[in-house]
Design an enzyme around this catalytic site. Sequence first.
Site, mmCIF file in Angstrom:
data_model
loop_
_atom_site.group_PDB
_atom_site.id
_atom_site.type_symbol
_atom_site.label_atom_id
_atom_site.label_comp_id
_atom_site.label_asym_id
_atom_site.label_seq_id
_atom_site.Cartn_x
_atom_site.Cartn_y
_atom_site.Cartn_z
ATOM 1 C CB VAL A 1 -0.234 -7.412 -4.345
ATOM 2 C CG1 VAL A 1 -0.270 -9.017 -4.059
ATOM 3 C CG2 VAL A 1 1.012 -7.126 -4.427
ATOM 4 C CG ASP A 2 -3.731 -1.386 -4.719
ATOM 5 O OD1 ASP A 2 -3.139 -0.612 -5.278
ATOM 6 O OD2 ASP A 2 -4.627 -1.146 -3.891
ATOM 7 C CE LYS A 3 2.210 2.724 -2.353
ATOM 8 N NZ LYS A 3 1.641 3.163 -1.046
ATOM 9 C CB THR B 1 -3.034 -5.148 -0.785
ATOM 10 O OG1 THR B 1 -4.087 -4.911 -1.226
ATOM 11 C CG2 THR B 1 -2.572 -6.682 -0.909
#
Length: 543
Positions: free
Chosen positions: A246-248, A251
Amino acid sequence: ISIDLLVSIAAIGATLIGNFWEAAAVTFLFAIGHALEAGTMNKTRAALAELVAVAPDVAVVMRDGEQVEVAAHQVRMGEIVLVKNGAKIPVDGQVVSGTGAIDEASITGESIPVEKTKSDHVFAGTISRGGFLQVMATGIGADTTLARIIHRVEEAQDAKAKTQAFIDRFSKWYTPAVMVLALAAGLISGDVVLGLTLLVIGCPGALVISIPVAIVAGIGRSARNGILIKGGEYLETSAKISAVAVDKTGTLTEGRPVLTDIVVLNPEADRREVLRWAAAAEAGSEHPLARPILDTAREEGVAPEGLPGSVTPVVGKGIVADAHGKRVLIGNVPLLEQYGIVNDAGAAVAANKLAAAGKTPMIVAVDESVLGVIGVADTIREDAPEMIRRLHASGVQKVVMLTGDTRLVAEAIGEAVGIDEIHASLLPEDKLDAVARLQREGHTVAMVGDGVNDAPALATADIGVAMGAAGSAVAVETADIALMGDNLLKLPEAISLAKRTVNVMRQNIWIALITVVVLLVGVFAGGVTMAIGMLVHEGSVLI
Protein backbone atom coordinates in the site's frame (compact mmCIF):
# COMPACT_ATOMS: atom_id res chain seq x y z
CA ILE A 1 -20.21 -31.71 -30.46
CA SER A 2 -21.83 -30.73 -27.20
CA ILE A 3 -24.04 -31.95 -24.35
CA ASP A 4 -27.14 -31.44 -26.53
CA LEU A 5 -25.70 -33.87 -29.12
CA LEU A 6 -25.12 -36.58 -26.47
CA VAL A 7 -28.70 -36.29 -25.17
CA SER A 8 -30.14 -36.16 -28.73
CA ILE A 9 -28.33 -39.39 -29.72
CA ALA A 10 -29.47 -41.08 -26.47
CA ALA A 11 -33.12 -39.99 -26.95
CA ILE A 12 -33.23 -40.96 -30.65
CA GLY A 13 -31.49 -44.28 -29.90
CA ALA A 14 -33.95 -45.07 -27.06
CA THR A 15 -36.88 -44.29 -29.40
CA LEU A 16 -35.48 -46.57 -32.16
CA ILE A 17 -35.25 -49.54 -29.79
CA GLY A 18 -38.80 -48.88 -28.54
CA ASN A 19 -37.69 -47.49 -25.15
CA PHE A 20 -40.19 -44.58 -25.36
CA TRP A 21 -40.49 -43.92 -21.60
CA GLU A 22 -36.71 -43.55 -21.25
CA ALA A 23 -36.51 -41.26 -24.32
CA ALA A 24 -39.37 -39.06 -23.03
CA ALA A 25 -37.94 -38.89 -19.47
CA VAL A 26 -34.43 -37.99 -20.68
CA THR A 27 -35.73 -35.27 -23.05
CA PHE A 28 -38.13 -33.85 -20.44
CA LEU A 29 -35.54 -33.79 -17.64
CA PHE A 30 -32.93 -32.26 -19.94
CA ALA A 31 -35.40 -29.51 -20.99
CA ILE A 32 -36.17 -28.76 -17.33
CA GLY A 33 -32.43 -28.72 -16.59
CA HIS A 34 -31.88 -26.22 -19.43
CA ALA A 35 -34.66 -23.97 -18.11
CA LEU A 36 -33.21 -24.10 -14.58
CA GLU A 37 -29.72 -23.31 -15.93
CA ALA A 38 -31.07 -20.29 -17.86
CA GLY A 39 -33.04 -19.13 -14.79
CA THR A 40 -29.99 -19.51 -12.54
CA MET A 41 -27.81 -17.57 -14.97
CA ASN A 42 -30.41 -14.77 -15.23
CA LYS A 43 -30.72 -14.63 -11.45
CA THR A 44 -26.93 -14.60 -11.18
CA ARG A 45 -26.76 -11.66 -13.59
CA ALA A 46 -29.35 -9.81 -11.48
CA ALA A 47 -26.66 -7.47 -10.09
CA LEU A 48 -26.04 -6.18 -13.62
CA ALA A 49 -29.78 -5.79 -14.21
CA GLU A 50 -30.00 -3.78 -10.95
CA LEU A 51 -27.22 -1.47 -12.15
CA VAL A 52 -29.02 -0.92 -15.46
CA ALA A 53 -32.28 -0.29 -13.57
CA VAL A 54 -30.80 2.63 -11.60
CA ALA A 55 -29.89 4.48 -14.82
CA PRO A 56 -32.06 7.63 -14.84
CA ASP A 57 -34.59 8.33 -17.61
CA VAL A 58 -35.34 12.05 -17.30
CA ALA A 59 -33.61 15.26 -16.24
CA VAL A 60 -34.82 18.74 -15.29
CA VAL A 61 -32.56 21.37 -16.90
CA MET A 62 -32.51 25.16 -17.02
CA ARG A 63 -32.98 26.42 -20.60
CA ASP A 64 -33.63 30.09 -21.38
CA GLY A 65 -34.31 30.72 -17.68
CA GLU A 66 -37.00 28.03 -17.49
CA GLN A 67 -37.14 24.51 -16.03
CA VAL A 68 -37.47 21.98 -18.85
CA GLU A 69 -37.88 18.20 -18.48
CA VAL A 70 -35.86 16.25 -21.09
CA ALA A 71 -34.64 12.67 -21.57
CA ALA A 72 -31.43 12.04 -19.61
CA HIS A 73 -29.41 11.44 -22.80
CA GLN A 74 -30.55 14.81 -24.23
CA VAL A 75 -28.81 16.86 -21.52
CA ARG A 76 -25.97 18.91 -23.05
CA MET A 77 -22.49 19.15 -21.58
CA GLY A 78 -22.18 22.21 -19.33
CA GLU A 79 -25.94 22.57 -18.82
CA ILE A 80 -27.34 23.19 -15.33
CA VAL A 81 -29.38 20.22 -14.08
CA LEU A 82 -31.76 20.65 -11.11
CA VAL A 83 -31.77 17.83 -8.54
CA LYS A 84 -34.71 17.89 -6.13
CA ASN A 85 -35.39 15.73 -3.08
CA GLY A 86 -36.07 12.09 -4.07
CA ALA A 87 -34.89 12.55 -7.67
CA LYS A 88 -32.29 10.41 -9.46
CA ILE A 89 -29.27 12.38 -10.64
CA PRO A 90 -29.27 12.01 -14.47
CA VAL A 91 -25.65 13.04 -15.20
CA ASP A 92 -22.15 13.10 -13.76
CA GLY A 93 -21.48 16.67 -12.71
CA GLN A 94 -20.21 19.30 -10.32
CA VAL A 95 -22.43 21.06 -7.79
CA VAL A 96 -22.56 24.79 -8.58
CA SER A 97 -24.98 25.73 -5.80
CA GLY A 98 -27.15 24.26 -3.06
CA THR A 99 -26.65 21.45 -0.54
CA GLY A 100 -28.06 17.95 -0.41
CA ALA A 101 -27.68 14.41 0.92
CA ILE A 102 -26.97 11.91 -1.87
CA ASP A 103 -27.42 8.13 -1.66
CA GLU A 104 -24.43 6.79 -3.64
CA ALA A 105 -25.05 3.07 -2.93
CA SER A 106 -25.44 2.24 -6.65
CA ILE A 107 -21.89 3.51 -7.34
CA THR A 108 -19.84 3.03 -4.16
CA GLY A 109 -21.87 0.37 -2.30
CA GLU A 110 -22.07 2.71 0.74
CA SER A 111 -25.57 2.87 2.25
CA ILE A 112 -25.11 6.13 4.23
CA PRO A 113 -26.00 9.28 2.20
CA VAL A 114 -23.13 11.69 1.52
CA GLU A 115 -23.45 15.46 2.07
CA LYS A 116 -22.80 17.45 -1.15
CA THR A 117 -22.11 21.18 -1.38
CA LYS A 118 -20.63 23.58 -3.95
CA SER A 119 -17.69 22.12 -6.00
CA ASP A 120 -18.45 18.52 -4.95
CA HIS A 121 -18.86 15.87 -7.66
CA VAL A 122 -22.03 13.82 -8.11
CA PHE A 123 -22.70 10.70 -10.23
CA ALA A 124 -25.52 9.60 -12.52
CA GLY A 125 -27.80 6.96 -10.97
CA THR A 126 -27.38 8.23 -7.40
CA ILE A 127 -30.47 9.51 -5.54
CA SER A 128 -31.12 12.73 -3.63
CA ARG A 129 -32.35 12.03 -0.09
CA GLY A 130 -32.79 15.67 0.85
CA GLY A 131 -31.92 19.22 -0.21
CA PHE A 132 -31.79 20.93 -3.59
CA LEU A 133 -28.77 20.97 -5.93
CA GLN A 134 -27.86 22.77 -9.12
CA VAL A 135 -25.40 20.55 -11.00
CA MET A 136 -23.29 21.43 -14.05
CA ALA A 137 -23.20 18.39 -16.37
CA THR A 138 -19.66 17.07 -16.96
CA GLY A 139 -20.59 13.54 -18.14
CA ILE A 140 -23.71 12.34 -19.98
CA GLY A 141 -24.94 9.02 -21.41
CA ALA A 142 -22.08 6.58 -22.04
CA ASP A 143 -19.59 9.01 -20.46
CA THR A 144 -21.04 8.66 -16.96
CA THR A 145 -19.43 6.62 -14.19
CA LEU A 146 -22.54 4.40 -13.99
CA ALA A 147 -22.35 3.59 -17.73
CA ARG A 148 -18.66 2.73 -17.39
CA ILE A 149 -19.42 0.44 -14.41
CA ILE A 150 -22.18 -1.37 -16.36
CA HIS A 151 -19.84 -1.78 -19.35
CA ARG A 152 -16.99 -3.04 -17.14
CA VAL A 153 -19.22 -5.56 -15.27
CA GLU A 154 -20.67 -6.81 -18.57
CA GLU A 155 -17.19 -7.39 -19.99
CA ALA A 156 -15.91 -8.90 -16.74
CA GLN A 157 -18.77 -11.41 -16.49
CA ASP A 158 -18.02 -12.63 -20.02
CA ALA A 159 -14.23 -12.77 -19.54
CA LYS A 160 -13.12 -16.35 -18.93
CA ALA A 161 -11.07 -17.44 -15.94
CA LYS A 162 -8.10 -19.80 -16.47
CA THR A 163 -10.06 -22.66 -14.88
CA GLN A 164 -13.02 -21.99 -17.17
CA ALA A 165 -10.76 -21.94 -20.25
CA PHE A 166 -9.31 -25.28 -19.09
CA ILE A 167 -12.80 -26.78 -18.55
CA ASP A 168 -13.82 -25.61 -22.05
CA ARG A 169 -10.75 -27.31 -23.58
CA PHE A 170 -11.36 -30.40 -21.43
CA SER A 171 -15.03 -30.71 -22.52
CA LYS A 172 -14.00 -30.48 -26.21
CA TRP A 173 -12.05 -33.72 -25.75
CA TYR A 174 -14.27 -35.19 -23.04
CA THR A 175 -17.52 -35.18 -25.06
CA PRO A 176 -16.14 -37.15 -28.07
CA ALA A 177 -14.40 -39.51 -25.59
CA VAL A 178 -17.77 -40.25 -23.91
CA MET A 179 -19.30 -40.99 -27.35
CA VAL A 180 -16.45 -43.40 -28.22
CA LEU A 181 -16.72 -45.06 -24.77
CA ALA A 182 -20.50 -45.48 -25.11
CA LEU A 183 -20.11 -46.94 -28.62
CA ALA A 184 -17.39 -49.34 -27.47
CA ALA A 185 -19.42 -50.46 -24.41
CA GLY A 186 -22.50 -51.03 -26.57
CA LEU A 187 -20.58 -53.05 -29.21
CA ILE A 188 -18.55 -55.13 -26.71
CA SER A 189 -21.51 -55.95 -24.46
CA GLY A 190 -24.05 -56.12 -27.27
CA ASP A 191 -26.31 -54.01 -25.01
CA VAL A 192 -27.54 -50.90 -26.87
CA VAL A 193 -29.31 -49.58 -23.74
CA LEU A 194 -25.98 -49.66 -21.82
CA GLY A 195 -24.30 -47.58 -24.54
CA LEU A 196 -27.16 -45.04 -24.61
CA THR A 197 -27.23 -44.81 -20.78
CA LEU A 198 -23.48 -44.11 -20.75
CA LEU A 199 -24.08 -41.24 -23.22
CA VAL A 200 -26.59 -39.63 -20.84
CA ILE A 201 -24.54 -40.19 -17.69
CA GLY A 202 -21.31 -38.97 -19.25
CA CYS A 203 -22.84 -35.52 -20.00
CA PRO A 204 -20.39 -32.86 -18.74
CA GLY A 205 -23.25 -30.40 -18.12
CA ALA A 206 -22.54 -29.74 -14.45
CA LEU A 207 -18.83 -29.42 -15.27
CA VAL A 208 -19.42 -26.88 -18.06
CA ILE A 209 -21.76 -24.70 -15.97
CA SER A 210 -19.69 -25.03 -12.76
CA ILE A 211 -17.34 -22.09 -13.42
CA PRO A 212 -19.39 -19.43 -15.31
CA VAL A 213 -22.21 -19.36 -12.73
CA ALA A 214 -19.76 -18.82 -9.86
CA ILE A 215 -17.78 -16.13 -11.70
CA VAL A 216 -20.83 -14.19 -12.89
CA ALA A 217 -22.28 -14.31 -9.35
CA GLY A 218 -18.99 -13.26 -7.72
CA ILE A 219 -18.39 -10.33 -10.09
CA GLY A 220 -22.05 -9.21 -9.92
CA ARG A 221 -22.12 -9.35 -6.13
CA SER A 222 -18.86 -7.38 -5.97
CA ALA A 223 -20.22 -4.68 -8.29
CA ARG A 224 -23.30 -4.29 -6.10
CA ASN A 225 -20.93 -3.66 -3.17
CA GLY A 226 -18.92 -1.00 -5.04
CA ILE A 227 -16.06 -3.34 -6.04
CA LEU A 228 -15.30 -3.73 -9.77
CA ILE A 229 -13.26 -6.83 -10.68
CA LYS A 230 -11.91 -6.86 -14.25
CA GLY A 231 -12.78 -10.49 -15.06
CA GLY A 232 -12.70 -14.15 -14.06
CA GLU A 233 -8.92 -14.41 -14.35
CA TYR A 234 -8.45 -11.48 -11.93
CA LEU A 235 -11.04 -12.96 -9.58
CA GLU A 236 -9.06 -16.22 -9.44
CA THR A 237 -5.76 -14.36 -8.91
CA SER A 238 -7.33 -12.21 -6.16
CA ALA A 239 -8.20 -15.37 -4.23
CA LYS A 240 -4.44 -16.20 -4.08
CA ILE A 241 -3.27 -12.76 -2.80
CA SER A 242 -0.75 -13.33 0.01
CA ALA A 243 0.92 -9.89 0.15
CA VAL A 244 -0.62 -6.42 -0.14
CA ALA A 245 1.56 -3.37 -0.87
CA VAL A 246 0.00 0.00 0.00
CA ASP A 247 1.01 3.56 -0.69
CA LYS A 248 0.94 5.77 2.43
CA THR A 249 -0.45 9.12 1.26
CA GLY A 250 -4.12 8.98 0.37
CA THR A 251 -4.39 5.26 1.20
CA LEU A 252 -3.39 4.82 4.85
CA THR A 253 -3.73 8.56 5.42
CA GLU A 254 -6.49 11.01 4.45
CA GLY A 255 -4.35 12.63 1.75
CA ARG A 256 -5.26 16.09 3.11
CA PRO A 257 -2.13 17.24 4.96
CA VAL A 258 -2.12 20.26 7.30
CA LEU A 259 0.76 22.42 8.50
CA THR A 260 1.35 21.60 12.18
CA ASP A 261 4.75 23.05 13.18
CA ILE A 262 7.08 25.91 12.32
CA VAL A 263 10.45 25.59 14.11
CA VAL A 264 12.55 28.79 13.87
CA LEU A 265 16.33 28.10 13.86
CA ASN A 266 17.78 31.46 12.74
CA PRO A 267 17.80 34.08 15.58
CA GLU A 268 17.32 36.88 13.02
CA ALA A 269 14.12 35.30 11.64
CA ASP A 270 10.67 34.79 13.11
CA ARG A 271 7.83 32.34 12.49
CA ARG A 272 6.13 34.53 9.85
CA GLU A 273 9.35 34.95 7.88
CA VAL A 274 10.00 31.19 7.73
CA LEU A 275 6.42 30.68 6.51
CA ARG A 276 6.67 33.57 4.02
CA TRP A 277 9.79 32.17 2.30
CA ALA A 278 8.41 28.64 2.30
CA ALA A 279 5.16 29.83 0.68
CA ALA A 280 7.05 31.98 -1.86
CA ALA A 281 8.95 28.88 -3.06
CA GLU A 282 6.03 26.43 -2.90
CA ALA A 283 3.76 28.76 -4.94
CA GLY A 284 5.27 27.21 -8.08
CA SER A 285 5.37 23.60 -6.86
CA GLU A 286 2.96 20.81 -7.81
CA HIS A 287 3.92 18.83 -4.69
CA PRO A 288 0.85 17.83 -2.54
CA LEU A 289 2.53 19.28 0.58
CA ALA A 290 2.64 22.74 -1.02
CA ARG A 291 -1.10 23.26 -0.47
CA PRO A 292 -1.11 23.30 3.39
CA ILE A 293 1.86 25.73 3.40
CA LEU A 294 0.12 28.13 1.02
CA ASP A 295 -3.19 27.84 2.90
CA THR A 296 -1.52 28.68 6.25
CA ALA A 297 0.42 31.58 4.67
CA ARG A 298 -2.85 33.01 3.36
CA GLU A 299 -4.50 32.67 6.79
CA GLU A 300 -1.57 34.43 8.50
CA GLY A 301 -1.34 37.25 5.95
CA VAL A 302 2.02 36.30 4.39
CA ALA A 303 0.72 34.79 1.14
CA PRO A 304 3.19 35.16 -1.76
CA GLU A 305 2.63 37.85 -4.40
CA GLY A 306 2.96 36.32 -7.86
CA LEU A 307 4.97 33.22 -8.69
CA PRO A 308 8.66 32.38 -8.15
CA GLY A 309 11.04 32.94 -11.07
CA SER A 310 11.84 29.23 -11.36
CA VAL A 311 11.13 26.04 -9.41
CA THR A 312 13.34 22.97 -9.84
CA PRO A 313 12.26 19.70 -8.18
CA VAL A 314 15.17 17.61 -6.87
CA VAL A 315 13.88 14.01 -6.86
CA GLY A 316 13.83 12.50 -3.38
CA LYS A 317 15.23 15.68 -1.78
CA GLY A 318 12.91 18.68 -2.24
CA ILE A 319 12.71 21.80 -4.42
CA VAL A 320 14.92 24.77 -5.30
CA ALA A 321 13.18 28.03 -6.18
CA ASP A 322 14.24 31.49 -7.27
CA ALA A 323 11.98 33.90 -5.29
CA HIS A 324 12.47 37.68 -4.97
CA GLY A 325 16.02 37.34 -6.30
CA LYS A 326 17.06 34.79 -3.66
CA ARG A 327 17.64 31.04 -3.83
CA VAL A 328 15.18 29.20 -1.58
CA LEU A 329 15.65 25.53 -0.69
CA ILE A 330 12.85 23.44 0.82
CA GLY A 331 13.61 19.80 1.51
CA ASN A 332 15.79 17.44 3.55
CA VAL A 333 19.42 17.40 4.78
CA PRO A 334 20.78 15.79 1.54
CA LEU A 335 19.32 18.80 -0.38
CA LEU A 336 21.34 21.20 1.84
CA GLU A 337 24.47 19.11 1.28
CA GLN A 338 23.94 19.08 -2.49
CA TYR A 339 23.84 22.89 -2.52
CA GLY A 340 26.85 23.25 -0.22
CA ILE A 341 25.13 24.49 2.95
CA VAL A 342 27.44 23.18 5.67
CA ASN A 343 25.90 24.66 8.84
CA ASP A 344 22.33 23.36 9.18
CA ALA A 345 21.79 25.27 12.50
CA GLY A 346 20.35 22.11 14.14
CA ALA A 347 17.86 21.46 11.31
CA ALA A 348 18.65 17.72 11.17
CA VAL A 349 17.82 17.29 14.89
CA ALA A 350 14.58 19.32 14.59
CA ALA A 351 13.58 17.40 11.45
CA ASN A 352 14.15 14.04 13.17
CA LYS A 353 11.99 15.09 16.13
CA LEU A 354 9.11 16.04 13.82
CA ALA A 355 9.53 12.84 11.76
CA ALA A 356 9.50 10.68 14.92
CA ALA A 357 6.10 12.22 15.72
CA GLY A 358 4.78 11.08 12.30
CA LYS A 359 5.10 14.49 10.63
CA THR A 360 6.87 15.26 7.36
CA PRO A 361 9.67 17.79 8.03
CA MET A 362 10.84 20.32 5.42
CA ILE A 363 13.94 22.43 6.04
CA VAL A 364 13.70 26.02 4.74
CA ALA A 365 16.96 27.72 3.67
CA VAL A 366 17.41 31.11 1.96
CA ASP A 367 20.70 31.54 0.07
CA GLU A 368 23.33 30.11 2.44
CA SER A 369 21.45 30.24 5.75
CA VAL A 370 18.89 27.86 7.27
CA LEU A 371 15.83 29.72 8.61
CA GLY A 372 13.86 26.85 10.15
CA VAL A 373 11.92 23.62 9.72
CA ILE A 374 8.26 23.24 8.78
CA GLY A 375 6.26 20.16 9.85
CA VAL A 376 3.32 18.91 7.82
CA ALA A 377 1.13 15.99 8.97
CA ASP A 378 -1.42 13.86 7.20
CA THR A 379 -4.00 12.30 9.51
CA ILE A 380 -4.26 8.51 9.57
CA ARG A 381 -7.56 7.11 8.26
CA GLU A 382 -9.76 5.74 11.04
CA ASP A 383 -10.34 2.47 9.20
CA ALA A 384 -6.66 1.80 8.30
CA PRO A 385 -5.85 -0.40 11.37
CA GLU A 386 -9.12 -2.33 10.90
CA MET A 387 -8.32 -2.87 7.18
CA ILE A 388 -4.95 -4.44 8.05
CA ARG A 389 -6.52 -6.64 10.73
CA ARG A 390 -9.16 -7.86 8.24
CA LEU A 391 -6.55 -8.44 5.52
CA HIS A 392 -4.65 -10.74 7.88
CA ALA A 393 -7.93 -12.46 8.82
CA SER A 394 -8.70 -13.07 5.11
CA GLY A 395 -5.39 -14.94 4.67
CA VAL A 396 -2.99 -12.16 3.61
CA GLN A 397 0.39 -12.96 5.19
CA LYS A 398 2.13 -9.62 4.71
CA VAL A 399 0.98 -5.98 4.42
CA VAL A 400 3.81 -3.75 3.18
CA MET A 401 3.97 0.07 3.10
CA LEU A 402 5.74 1.64 0.11
CA THR A 403 6.24 5.39 0.48
CA GLY A 404 8.43 8.20 -0.76
CA ASP A 405 8.31 9.76 2.72
CA THR A 406 11.17 9.54 5.23
CA ARG A 407 11.68 6.37 7.31
CA LEU A 408 10.84 8.04 10.64
CA VAL A 409 7.48 9.33 9.35
CA ALA A 410 6.72 5.98 7.70
CA GLU A 411 7.60 4.06 10.89
CA ALA A 412 5.40 6.30 13.06
CA ILE A 413 2.40 5.71 10.75
CA GLY A 414 3.23 2.03 10.18
CA GLU A 415 3.34 1.39 13.91
CA ALA A 416 0.02 3.17 14.46
CA VAL A 417 -1.84 1.06 11.86
CA GLY A 418 -0.05 -2.30 12.29
CA ILE A 419 1.96 -2.58 9.05
CA ASP A 420 4.19 -5.70 8.78
CA GLU A 421 6.99 -4.21 6.67
CA ILE A 422 7.99 -0.62 5.81
CA HIS A 423 9.94 0.62 2.78
CA ALA A 424 10.51 4.40 2.92
CA SER A 425 12.20 7.15 0.85
CA LEU A 426 11.26 5.31 -2.35
CA LEU A 427 11.18 6.64 -5.90
CA PRO A 428 8.51 5.23 -8.29
CA GLU A 429 11.01 2.70 -9.72
CA ASP A 430 11.95 1.61 -6.16
CA LYS A 431 8.28 0.76 -5.52
CA LEU A 432 8.35 -1.41 -8.63
CA ASP A 433 11.49 -3.20 -7.31
CA ALA A 434 9.81 -3.77 -3.92
CA VAL A 435 6.78 -5.38 -5.59
CA ALA A 436 9.05 -7.55 -7.80
CA ARG A 437 11.00 -8.65 -4.68
CA LEU A 438 7.77 -9.79 -2.99
CA GLN A 439 6.88 -11.77 -6.12
CA ARG A 440 10.34 -13.44 -6.12
CA GLU A 441 9.65 -14.47 -2.51
CA GLY A 442 6.67 -16.44 -3.87
CA HIS A 443 3.89 -13.98 -2.99
CA THR A 444 0.88 -13.12 -5.13
CA VAL A 445 0.96 -9.33 -4.73
CA ALA A 446 -1.83 -6.74 -4.78
CA MET A 447 -0.70 -3.10 -5.02
CA VAL A 448 -3.00 -0.32 -3.80
CA GLY A 449 -2.10 3.12 -5.11
CA ASP A 450 -3.28 6.35 -6.71
CA GLY A 451 -2.17 5.35 -10.20
CA VAL A 452 0.10 8.35 -10.87
CA ASN A 453 3.51 7.91 -9.21
CA ASP A 454 2.54 4.30 -8.38
CA ALA A 455 1.86 3.38 -12.03
CA PRO A 456 4.96 1.16 -12.54
CA ALA A 457 4.32 -0.76 -9.29
CA LEU A 458 0.59 -1.14 -10.11
CA ALA A 459 1.48 -2.58 -13.52
CA THR A 460 4.04 -5.01 -12.06
CA ALA A 461 1.80 -6.32 -9.24
CA ASP A 462 -0.35 -9.40 -9.89
CA ILE A 463 -3.41 -7.29 -9.02
CA GLY A 464 -3.49 -3.49 -9.28
CA VAL A 465 -6.09 -1.89 -6.99
CA ALA A 466 -7.42 1.66 -7.48
CA MET A 467 -9.02 3.40 -4.47
CA GLY A 468 -11.93 5.86 -4.79
CA ALA A 469 -12.21 5.10 -8.51
CA ALA A 470 -15.71 6.58 -8.96
CA GLY A 471 -14.24 9.92 -10.01
CA SER A 472 -11.65 8.43 -12.37
CA ALA A 473 -12.66 7.00 -15.76
CA VAL A 474 -9.08 5.74 -16.27
CA ALA A 475 -9.09 3.81 -12.97
CA VAL A 476 -12.45 2.16 -13.77
CA GLU A 477 -11.14 1.00 -17.17
CA THR A 478 -7.57 -0.01 -16.26
CA ALA A 479 -7.44 -1.21 -12.64
CA ASP A 480 -7.68 -4.99 -12.07
CA ILE A 481 -9.82 -4.15 -9.02
CA ALA A 482 -11.45 -0.72 -8.75
CA LEU A 483 -12.87 0.21 -5.33
CA MET A 484 -15.50 2.79 -6.26
CA GLY A 485 -15.77 4.37 -2.80
CA ASP A 486 -13.02 5.67 -0.56
CA ASN A 487 -13.61 2.92 2.00
CA LEU A 488 -10.45 0.94 2.88
CA LEU A 489 -12.49 -1.98 4.24
CA LYS A 490 -13.64 -2.77 0.68
CA LEU A 491 -10.16 -4.21 -0.01
CA PRO A 492 -10.35 -7.14 2.47
CA GLU A 493 -13.99 -7.57 1.41
CA ALA A 494 -12.88 -7.94 -2.24
CA ILE A 495 -10.26 -10.57 -1.32
CA SER A 496 -12.69 -12.52 0.90
CA LEU A 497 -15.34 -12.45 -1.85
CA ALA A 498 -12.81 -13.70 -4.42
CA LYS A 499 -11.82 -16.58 -2.10
CA ARG A 500 -15.45 -17.53 -1.50
CA THR A 501 -16.15 -17.51 -5.26
CA VAL A 502 -13.12 -19.70 -6.04
CA ASN A 503 -14.17 -22.11 -3.25
CA VAL A 504 -17.61 -22.38 -4.89
CA MET A 505 -15.92 -23.06 -8.27
CA ARG A 506 -13.88 -25.89 -6.72
CA GLN A 507 -16.93 -27.35 -4.95
CA ASN A 508 -18.84 -27.29 -8.26
CA ILE A 509 -16.08 -29.14 -10.11
CA TRP A 510 -15.90 -31.84 -7.42
CA ILE A 511 -19.72 -32.24 -7.33
CA ALA A 512 -19.76 -32.63 -11.14
CA LEU A 513 -16.92 -35.16 -11.27
CA ILE A 514 -18.10 -37.23 -8.27
CA THR A 515 -21.64 -37.41 -9.72
CA VAL A 516 -20.33 -38.77 -13.05
CA VAL A 517 -18.10 -41.36 -11.32
CA VAL A 518 -20.91 -42.54 -8.97
CA LEU A 519 -23.37 -42.86 -11.88
CA LEU A 520 -20.85 -44.78 -14.03
CA VAL A 521 -20.26 -47.23 -11.17
CA GLY A 522 -24.07 -47.50 -10.78
CA VAL A 523 -24.54 -48.31 -14.49
CA PHE A 524 -21.93 -51.09 -14.54
CA ALA A 525 -23.17 -52.43 -11.18
CA GLY A 526 -26.76 -52.33 -12.48
CA GLY A 527 -29.71 -50.34 -11.17
CA VAL A 528 -29.05 -46.94 -12.80
CA THR A 529 -31.29 -46.47 -15.84
CA MET A 530 -31.14 -43.75 -18.48
CA ALA A 531 -33.94 -41.73 -16.79
CA ILE A 532 -32.42 -42.07 -13.28
CA GLY A 533 -29.04 -41.07 -14.72
CA MET A 534 -30.51 -37.91 -16.30
CA LEU A 535 -32.44 -37.08 -13.10
CA VAL A 536 -29.30 -37.35 -10.91
CA HIS A 537 -27.26 -35.51 -13.55
CA GLU A 538 -29.69 -32.56 -13.66
CA GLY A 539 -29.79 -32.58 -9.85
CA SER A 540 -26.00 -32.12 -9.82
CA VAL A 541 -26.32 -29.24 -12.35
CA LEU A 542 -28.86 -27.54 -10.08
CA ILE A 543 -26.68 -28.00 -6.97
